[in-house]
Structure formats: structure tokens, C-alpha cells
Motif scaffolding. Structure first.
Motif, PDB file in Angstrom:
ATOM      1  N   LYS A 370      -8.509   0.388   4.239  1.00 43.67           N
ATOM      2  CA  LYS A 370      -8.089   1.299   3.178  1.00 43.67           C
ATOM      3  C   LYS A 370      -7.636   2.613   3.797  1.00 43.67           C
ATOM      4  O   LYS A 370      -8.306   3.150   4.673  1.00 43.67           O
ATOM      5  CB  LYS A 370      -9.245   1.543   2.209  1.00 43.67           C
ATOM      6  CG  LYS A 370      -8.870   2.431   1.031  1.00 43.67           C
ATOM      7  CD  LYS A 370     -10.047   2.586   0.079  1.00 43.67           C
ATOM      8  CE  LYS A 370      -9.676   3.489  -1.102  1.00 43.67           C
ATOM      9  NZ  LYS A 370     -10.807   3.655  -2.047  1.00 43.67           N
ATOM     10  N   GLU A 393      -4.987  -1.661   0.596  1.00 47.15           N
ATOM     11  CA  GLU A 393      -4.413  -0.689  -0.339  1.00 47.15           C
ATOM     12  C   GLU A 393      -4.186   0.647   0.351  1.00 47.15           C
ATOM     13  O   GLU A 393      -4.864   0.994   1.314  1.00 47.15           O
ATOM     14  CB  GLU A 393      -5.312  -0.518  -1.557  1.00 47.15           C
ATOM     15  CG  GLU A 393      -6.733  -0.048  -1.235  1.00 47.15           C
ATOM     16  CD  GLU A 393      -7.583   0.127  -2.470  1.00 47.15           C
ATOM     17  OE1 GLU A 393      -7.162   0.902  -3.361  1.00 47.15           O
ATOM     18  OE2 GLU A 393      -8.653  -0.502  -2.556  1.00 47.15           O
ATOM     19  N   SER A 417      -0.659  -3.700  -2.983  1.00 47.54           N
ATOM     20  CA  SER A 417       0.047  -2.775  -3.878  1.00 47.54           C
ATOM     21  C   SER A 417       0.374  -1.462  -3.189  1.00 47.54           C
ATOM     22  O   SER A 417      -0.272  -1.071  -2.216  1.00 47.54           O
ATOM     23  CB  SER A 417      -0.797  -2.502  -5.129  1.00 47.54           C
ATOM     24  OG  SER A 417      -1.991  -1.814  -4.773  1.00 47.54           O
TER      25      SER A 417
END
Length: 782
Positions: A370, A393, A417
Motif C-alpha cells: 500500500k 492500492e 484501482s
């Protein structure tokens, strides 16, 4: 005799000189091959002035090789001089002193006063001069004036770190110094670290690490060898660990000379390449820097090319990273660039206000899952995350990095995404190829991205927001197995010159969407008729097996020159295709569902090549009402044209509208087994000069009209057509072939002689053969 005695003395002197040369070069490693190559380039003994440049990074051995060559060949000249450290002489104001010493040695005159007169004297002597470490042509001009005014047979050697200097000096030959091969590097390191002995077994691995670090640069090998000589294994290990982060200071001081000679903008380019662009394709890097003058910068010896990719020596790369480390040794967040994972981790964990941070490189951080909050990095320009295979992400703060120029997410295979939008209007490079699980394509405000590669990206839909990339020139969509729709708005990108769509197995079509305006103040819908893409010259759609329909907007692509559609499920080609005034190449291959092609394609004004192959459902080219069979409406074209149809197993006939192709010079019909009839006007009024021998393989052909054309000959195989019943030949030498025809052939053939010259007709009438002839007074039967 006296002459023989002189010869013996001369030979003895030469042997002594050779012995001197070998003794002077004793201890040098890896110099034999370079000396031989330079000797060949210098062409010692030939006429004219030869200027040879030796180019390479600091510490690579330029001066060593130049000195060895000088020692070997100086005796062949009337005067010789080795001008050491020319750049330093100019920087310290000693260039005049160096000039006097040079002239004094070359002229063998210790009383040099009138420089102009001494240069005139020098022009009458065959000399060998080495100018070492030159950084500007001005330095050589200050020392000796114009090199081409030296006496014929003279030789000049120039060593430099900057290849452009050699070009400015009009060097006849340029020799690039190469790194030592492993065997020579190992030998040199042994000499310095172990006094020439082989290392004991406990130091073998460490020796290999040191040699690998030095990358074949003699200076680095010597410095490291001398530094580690006599040290314990623990010191060796500590030194190797330190070198992974901080380069050796003595090596860096030598290499940094190249960096210090750059101007401020060049220094930034150098550091960006050292951190982020080493190994990138040359065109991508040049495009990124938007540099009309970048060509000169990449000629510096700090950079080189391999397979069109920019390469920087590892030692120079490490030097660049050390320069940035010293911007703020204790506080990494205050540096302009970060690349080492420990520094980046420290900065991100502490949440420092890294206002000075401009570049972050986390490439290959396989454990990164992350991305943390980057909102405090307000001046961040480059963010590289390529190869972060565990990254799932990104933080929403990415969309607020308003100065971001590069966002590289290539091969982030776990990324699902991105923020819905990226607001930086400075974004020049956006990479998401290899993001096979990415579900959304963000809205991008920047109009500066020239190239977009969507290879193996997981998105299902390419949204209309792509139209905001107004400066996009190339779009490649490849192996996007989940992609189902592409917005028609890509055809409104005014700068786009090429689109490639390949191996998108689920792509079903192009859909109309609303699209954004450049200022993003409103969203509106535009009809397809208003789309006028004036720059797109190439559109290729390959291996998209579910694509059933081409966009109707094709006819509006005013600049389109090449259209290739292969392995698609299309059933027809849009009628609007005939509007493409510049389309010169059309390929439809392996489109098994294709049933209909409008004969309007033959109205293409710039058509040069049309290929329709392996289209198993295509039965015919329909007629078009506006085409006159006599060809009076035919389109004249400036160049010859080719029509090729291969393995179209259902093709029964070709359209009579072929008469419109006045420039048709080649018709290739291959393996179309059901083709029974060629149009009567096939070659009438065209530019075809001869019929190929393969025409005789059309076993079902029953009718052929070759009249009113520019044919120069017909093939012998033409008279072997097993089903031919009607033939209208052209007005040239063919009558002699009729005598060789079988009786069966002559019995069934109806020969149409209407329009042929009286001479040809009379000649045929005299032949003793059973031909059915349609005479000039008759009318051929339908």
C-alpha cells in the motif's frame, strides 16, 4: 661497406627502443588490443594529417593508452610531445606556459619567443602530439592553432570525456575506450590488492564483489585494490557493504569532473537519468525532457546507447546518487530525489514534511502493498513504482500531486484501482502496462502525454476521458483480455497519429460516449459526423475475435493512410471508407465472418495496395450503380495499384467496378477455389502490362476479355485453361500460339476478334484451324 654498417646500427637502435617501449608498458593490463586498434586507425607513415580521438569516462584508461601509443610511435616523427592535463592547464591559467613548452619540445628550441613564427616553423615538421583531457576545442586552438596546418604525415591524438569535443575538432577517427574484460580486471585487481598473487579461498567471493563493483574501470580497480591491500576479511566485508550505499570518495572525485563541467539544466538531466531513466528507450527519455537541445546533452561520455536504450556506467550512476545524498545526509526528506528503499521507508514512516522531495523511485519493491499518504510531497515530480508486484492500492493523495510529471506503475500486477482522477497538468509519462488486475482508467487532466501503452491492463472499458489527452500521438492497446469497449472519443484526439489494438479477445466494439472538453468545465455529447481526426495515419486492429463492427467514424479520419484488420468478427466494412482521400493501404485478413465489402473501396483516390485474405464467407464485391462498365468514370491515380485476394474460399466473382481502377498494375488472385468468372472489363483501360502465368491455373474460368488495355504479352499457360469458352485477345503477338492448341481446345473456344486490326484478323483467318470466330461485322453472343 659503410651502408651496411649504418643499417646494422639503425636496427640495433630500433631494438633498444622497442625494449624501452616494452619496459615502459610493463605492468599495464589489457592494453595490447587497444594499441593495435589505434595503430591501425592512425595509419602511421601515410600522407596527410590524421586526428584521432580517444573518448570515455574518467578513470577508464584514456591517458594510459595514449601514453603507450605515444611511447611506441614517437620515434617515427621529427618531433613529439605529450600535453598532459590540458583542461587543468586552462583552468589554472597555465595554458600559455604549456604552449611554450610544447613548441620548445617539438622544435627542439629552448628559446621560444615569437609564437606566430614558431607555429610557422612547426608547420614544416612531421610531428606526433597528444592533447590529454581536453574539454573544449578552444584549448587546442590556444595551444597550436589549426591542426590541419600541420605538416603532412603528422598525427594528433586527443583524449576527452566529451565525445562532442572530438566532433568539434573534426577528428578523423574516434576510439571509444572500453572497460576491461573480466580476466584483465581480475589481473589488475590482484596486482593492487595481493601484489599479483592469487587471493586465498576466503577472499575469492569478496574479490569478485569488488571487481563487479568496479565494472572494468581501471581507476576503480586500482583504488579499491590499494585500499583493501593487507586488510582483514572483516574490513573487506564492511567496505563492500558501504559501497552499496556510498561510492568510494577517491573514485568519485575523478568521475565528478564530468558532472562539474555540465550546466545546471544538464546536471538535472544527468541526475534524473542516474536515478530513474537508465535503461529507458532513448525516444521516451528525449520526449520526456521536451528538449530540442537534448541531442547535444546525450552525446556526453557519461551516456551511451545500447539497442536504442540509454545506458550510464554503474560508477557514474552511483556518483549521481551520492551527489543527491549529500544534499541532506541526515534528513533524507530534504533531498531532491530518493531511490534507496531504507531512506524512502524512513521518510514515509516519519511523515516528514518533505517539501524538497521531487523524485521517488520504489521500483521493484516486492513487499510494498500500500502506498502511504504523499500529500506533503507537494513538489513531487517523479513517482516510480514499476515492478511493485504486491502493491494493491495507491493513496488518494496521488490525485493531488499537482506537479507530478511521471507516474510509473508498470507491472504492478496486484493493483486493482487508481484514484478516479489525476489532476497534475504537467504529467508527461503515465505507465500502467502489466497492471492485469486494474479495473479503472482514471480521468487525466494533463494534455502533455505523447504516448500511452495499455499492454496487459485489466480494464473492461476505455472511457471517454481519454480524449482529454490532447497531445497523445501514439496509442497501443495490447493483450487486454478483459477489455470489452473502447470509446469512439479516441477518434477525436487531434494529435493522434497511430492506434494499435492487438490481442484483445473480448473487445466487442466501439461505443459512443460523452467526452470531456479540454478545460473540463463541462461534459457534452458530440455526434460522429463532427469527429475530424486530422493526424491519425495508421489504425491496426489485430486478433480481436469478438469485434463485430468497425466504427462508423472511419470515414472521418482524414489523414488515415494504413488500415489493417486481422482476425476480427466484422461482417462488413463501413461505406464511409471510400471518403478516405489518403488511404493507400487496406488489409483485411482472417476475417471469417466478413460477408460484404462495398465496391466503394475502389473509389479510394490514393489506393496503392488492397489485400483481402482468408475471408472465408466473402462471396463477391457488389456492383455500384455509379460505375460505368466502359470505365469512363474511372479514377486516375498518380501511382500504380495492387489488388490481392488470397484463400477467400467462398469468393465467386469480382465486381465489374474494377474498371474504375485506372492505375491497377497488379491483380493477385490466389487459392480462391470458387471463383468462376472474372469481370469482362478486368483489364480494360488499366495499367496492367502482363498477365501472370498463374492465370492458367483458373480451371473453372470460362470467359476472358483482354481487349482495350496496355498488355505487352500473354502467358503460355493462358491457352491451357481447361474450361475457357470465350476469349477476346489483345492486339499483339498471340496468333502463333493458336497453332499449338489441342483440337479439343480449338473446338470449344469462341474467339472474339471485334476491334482488332485488319492485319491481325487476316492473319488469323488464314490459319488452318477449327476456331469459332466472331468477326468484326458480327456481334458477340451474350
Amino acid at each position: 661497406p659503410e651502408s651496411k654498417l649504418i643499417e646494422e646500427i639503425a636496427n640495433d637502435v630500433l631494438k633498444r627502443l622497442d625494449a624501452t617501449f616494452h619496459s615502459e608498458n610493463k605492468g599495464l593490463v589489457g592494453v595490447e588490443c587497444p594499441i593495435e586498434e589505434i595503430e591501425s586507425s592512425l595509419r602511421i607513415g601515410s600522407e596527410g594529417v590524421c586526428k584521432l580521438g580517444i573518448w570515455g569516462i574518467g578513470g577508464i584508461g584514456k591517458t594510459t593508452i595514449a601514453r603507450a601509443v605515444f611511447n611506441k610511435f614517437s620515434r617515427h616523427f621529427e618531433g613529439s610531445y605529450f600535453a598532459l592535463n590540458v583542461r587543468e592547464a586552462e583552468e589554472t591559467g597555465r595554458i600559455k606556459d604549456l604552449q611554450k613548452e610544447l613548441l620548445s619540445k617539438l622544435l627542439n628550441d629552448g628559446n621560444v619567443r615569437n609564437i606566430e613564427f614558431e607555429l610557422y616553423r612547426l608547420a614544416r615538421k612531421k610531428v606526433l602530439i597528444v592533447f590529454d583531457d581536453v574539454s573544449n576545442r578552444r584549448q587546442i586552438q590556444s595551444l597550436i592553432g589549426c591542426l590541419d596546418e600541420l605538416a603532412s604525415g603528422s598525427r594528433v591524438i586527443i583524449t576527452t570525456r566529451d565525445k562532442q569535443v572530438l566532433k568539434n575538432c573534426w577528428a578523423n577517427q574516434i576510439y571509444r575506450m572500453k572497460e576491461l574484460v573480466y580476466a584483465d580486471a581480475h589481473k589488475l585487481f590482484r596486482q593492487c590488492a595481493f601484489g599479483g598473487d592469487h587471493p586465498d579461498a576466503s577472499h575469492t567471493e569478496l574479490t569478485d564483489k569488488a571487481i563487479k563493483y568496479a565494472q572494468g574501470v581501471p581507476l576503480a580497480l586500482k583504488v579499491l585494490g590499494c585500499h583493501l591491500c593487507g586488510r582483514s576479511k572483516e574490513v573487506w566485508e564492511s567496505a563492500m557493504r558501504k559501497l552499496e550505499i556510498i561510492p568510494h570518495e577517491e573514485i568519485q572525485e575523478v568521475l565528478k569532473i564530468s558532472y562539474d563541467s555540465l550546466d545546471d539544466s544538464q546536471k538535472n538531466v544527468f541526475l534524473d537519468i542516474a536515478f530513474f531513466f537508465e535503461g529507458e528507450h532513448r525516444d521516451v527519455v528525449i520526449s520526456f525532457f521536451d528538449a530540442s537541445g537534448f541531442e547535444a546533452k546525450i552525446e556526453l561520455s557519461v551516456l551511451e546507447y545500447f539497442l536504442h536504450r540509454i545506458r550510464m556506467h554503474d560508477l557514474l550512476r552511483d556518483m549521481g546518487r551520492e551527489i543527491v545524498r549529500k544534499e541532506s545526509i541526515d534528513y533524507p526528506g530534504n533531498r531532491s530525489r530518493l531511490w534507496h528503499h531504507k531512506d524512502i521507508s524512513e521518510v514515509l514512516k516519519k511523515g516528514q514534511n518533505f517539501i524538497n522531495l521531487e523524485k521517488i523511485d520504489l521500483s521493484g519493491s516486492e513487499q510494498l502493498m500500500k502506498l502511504p499518504d504523499l500529500s506533503l510531497a507537494r513538489n513531487l515530480k517523479i513517482l516510480k513504482l514499476c515492478g511493485c508486484s504486491s502493491l494493491m492500492e495507491t493513496h488518494s493523495s496521488i490525485q493531488c500531486l499537482n506537479k507530478l510529471e511521471v507516474l510509473d506503475l508498470e507491472d504492478c500486477k496486484s493493483l486493482t484501482s487508481l484514484p478516479n482522477s489525476i489532476h497534475s497538468k504537467y504529467l508527461k509519462e503515465f505507465k500502467i502496462s502489466g497492471c492485469s488486475n486494474l479495473k479503472n482508467f482514471p480521468d487525466i487532466s494533463s494534455s502533455r502525454i505523447p504516448f500511452l501503452d495499455l499492454k496487459e491492463v485489466g480494464i473492461k472499458e476505455l472511457s471517454p476521458s481519454i480524449e482529454c489527452l490532447s497531445e497523445l500521438t501514439e496509442l497501443q492497446i495490447d493483450n487486454c483480455s478483459r477489455l470489452e469497449k473502447i470509446s469512439n472519443s479516441i477518434f477525436n484526439l487531434k494529435s493522434l497519429s497511430g492506434i494499435g489494438i492487438c490481442n484483445c479477445s473480448n473487445l466487442k466494439g466501439f461505443s459512443e460516449f460523452p467526452f470531456c472538453t479540454i478545460d473540463e468545465t463541462r461534459i457534452e455529447r458530440v455526434s460522429s459526423s463532427t469527429l475530424r481526426l486530422k493526424s491519425l495515419s495508421s489504425l491496426q486492429i489485430i486478433d480481436c475475435k469478438k469485434l463485430e463492427r468497425l466504427p462508423d467514424e472511419l470515414g472521418n479520419l482524414e489523414a488515415l493512410r494504413v488500415l489493417k484488420v486481422e482476425e476480427a468478427a466484422i461482417r462488413e466494412v463501413p461505406e464511409s471508407l471510400s471518403q478516405l482521400a489518403f488511404l493507400s493501404e487496406l488489409k483485411l485478413k482472417n476475417c471469417s465472418e466478413l460477408e460484404y465489402i462495398s465496391s466503394n473501396i475502389f473509389k479510394l483516390k490514393s489506393f496503392i495496395y488492397i489485400e483481402i485474405s482468408n475471408c472465408s464467407n466473402l462471396k463477391s464485391f457488389p456492383k455500384i450503380p455509379s460505375c460505368n462498365i466502359d470505365g469512363s468514370t474511372g479514377i486516375e491515380r498518380p501511382s500504380s495499384s495492387t489488388l490481392r485476394s488470397e484463400n477467400c474460399s467462398s469468393l465467386v466473382s469480382l465486381s465489374s467496378s474494377l474498371c474504375m481502377l485506372k492505375s491497377l498494375s497488379s491483380l493477385q488472385i490466389i487459392d480462391c477455389k470458387k471463383l468462376e468468372r472474372l469481370p469482362e472489363s478486368l483489364v480494360k483501360g488499366t495499367a496492367i502490362r502482363e498477365v501472370p502465368e498463374s492465370l492458367g491455373q483458373l480451371s473453372t474460368l470460362v470467359r476472358l476479355d483482354l481487349s482495350t488495355n496496355n498488355l505487352e504479352r500473354t502467358p503460355a499457360s493462358l491457352y491451357q485453361l481447361s474450361s475457357i469458352k470465350y476469349l477476346k485477345p489483345f492486339d499483339n503477338n498471340f496468333k502463333h500460339r493458336l497453332l499449338t492448341l489441342s483440337g479439343d481446345f480449338r473446338n470449344r473456344l469462341k474467339l472474339d476478334l471485334i476491334g482488332l486490326t485488319e492485319t491481325v484478323y487476316d492473319g488469323l483467318r488464314k490459319l488452318q484451324c477449327s476456331l469459332k470466330v466472331i468477326a468484326p461485322q458480327s456481334e458477340p453472343r451474350p
